[in-house]
Design an enzyme around this catalytic site. Structure first.
Site, short mmCIF file in Angstrom:
data_model
loop_
_atom_site.label_atom_id
_atom_site.label_comp_id
_atom_site.label_asym_id
_atom_site.label_seq_id
_atom_site.Cartn_x
_atom_site.Cartn_y
_atom_site.Cartn_z
N SER A 186 3.72 -3.90 5.08
CA SER A 186 2.38 -4.24 4.59
C SER A 186 2.42 -5.78 4.20
O SER A 186 3.47 -6.13 4.05
CB SER A 186 2.46 -3.25 3.40
OG SER A 186 1.26 -3.63 2.59
N TYR B 218 4.92 -0.07 -5.15
CA TYR B 218 4.71 -0.17 -3.61
C TYR B 218 5.08 -1.46 -3.15
O TYR B 218 5.87 -1.29 -2.19
CB TYR B 218 3.09 -0.19 -3.57
CG TYR B 218 2.84 0.16 -2.41
CD1 TYR B 218 3.11 0.88 -1.38
CD2 TYR B 218 1.80 -1.22 -1.63
CE1 TYR B 218 2.58 1.02 0.09
CE2 TYR B 218 1.36 -1.03 -0.39
CZ TYR B 218 1.85 -0.06 0.35
OH TYR B 218 1.39 0.08 1.78
C1 8X3 Z 1 -1.64 -1.74 1.87
C2 8X3 Z 1 -2.14 -3.37 1.60
O1 8X3 Z 1 -2.96 -4.64 -0.76
O2 8X3 Z 1 -2.99 -2.04 -0.69
O3 8X3 Z 1 -0.43 -1.97 2.60
O4 8X3 Z 1 -0.79 -3.29 -0.87
S1 8X3 Z 1 -2.08 -3.23 -0.15
#
Ligand code: 8X3
Length: 257
Positions: free
Chosen positions: A142, A155
């Site tokens: 990502s 995340y």
């Molecule tokens: C998704 C991109 O901007 O939501 O992997 O982290 S974000």
């Protein structure tokens, strides 16, 4: 007739995973769709088969190591073609809380699926990918694997882990016939990503894309993956960062509001 090479796609029940399964099936791979949701992958495998492609579904939770090992063993004994491609797509975000109040359980779960899930299936299939003489491991990281943003730490940390796995594996297996490709998408509007992140709160999920003219689609990312995988074997696309035009960075997004 020689059997079509196998491409395994994790998280193939929706979004980027499902679109990638479609793309790789159209590119001539025998696609093995894996995900936890049996109904969805079976329906997609049937749709692909009806369209004249080769596809099969295998219910799998990539965080369950024993199940992943059993899956890898079942592929070996299937009499199908060689496993040449693994697309590590299973993953996702949970929550968007600041570090001060983030739920450690969310962090743990994100590490489990985005990092350990990728580790489990990559370890399990690496011998087959190597034995094929021409293997490709794709890691869907990502843009969160390349920079942080407020509310993203859990995340972002997990996706950094996935990125490090890809980069390190590439160093460690150089000289073997396996390449490692990292695809790092930015804002992609899929059916589930933001809704899952906000635990079903569709209003919060919609805010993510508010005013953004054209977020990427799952198909845009699947195209990129299919392109990278279908380069000649000696060409290793190490990393592709793919964003919509309206997104200049993780935090600089043009919104027409
Ligand atoms: C998704 C991109 O901007 O939501 O992997 O982290 S974000």
């Amino acid at each position: 007739m020689t059997a079509a090479p196998i491409a395994v796609v994790t998280g193939a029940s929706s979004g980027i995973g499902a679109a990638t399964a479609r793309g790789l099936a159209a590119a001539g791979y025998h696609v093995v769709l894996t995900a936890r949701r049996k109904d969805r992958i079976e329906a997609l495998a049937a749709e692909l088969t009806d369209a004249g492609h080769q596809a099969a579904a295998h219910t799998l939770d990539v965080t369950d190591r024993a199940a992943v090992d059993a899956f890898a063993a079942s592929l070996e004994g299937s009499g199908r073609g060689q496993v040449k491609v693994l697309v590590n797509n299973a993953g996702g975000a949970l929550g968007a809380d600041p570090v001060a109040t983030g739920d450690p359980g969310d962090w743990r779960q994100m590490y489990e699926v985005n990092v350990l899930g990728t580790l489990h299936i990559t370890q399990a299939l690496l011998p087959a990918l190597t034995a094929s003489g021409d293997g490709t491991v794709v890691v869907l990281s990502s843009t969160a694997a390349h920079g942080t943003y407020e509310g993203g730490a859990g995340y972002v940390a997990a996706k950094h882990g996935a990125r490090v796995l890809a980069e390190t594996l590439r160093l460690e297996i150089v000289g073997t016939p396996v390449r490692v490709i990292e695809i790092a998408p930015g804002m992609v509007k899929t059916e589930e990503f933001a809704t899952t992140r906000f635990r079903g709160d569709t209003e919060k999920a919609a805010k993510v894309y508010e005013g953004v003219a054209e977020p990427l689609t799952a198909e845009d990312v699947a195209d990129t993956i299919t392109w990278a995988v279908s380069r000649p074997s000696h060409v290793n696309i190490d990393l592709m960062i793919v964003r919509p035009r309206a997104q200049a960075s993780n935090t600089k997004i043009y919104r027409e509001l």
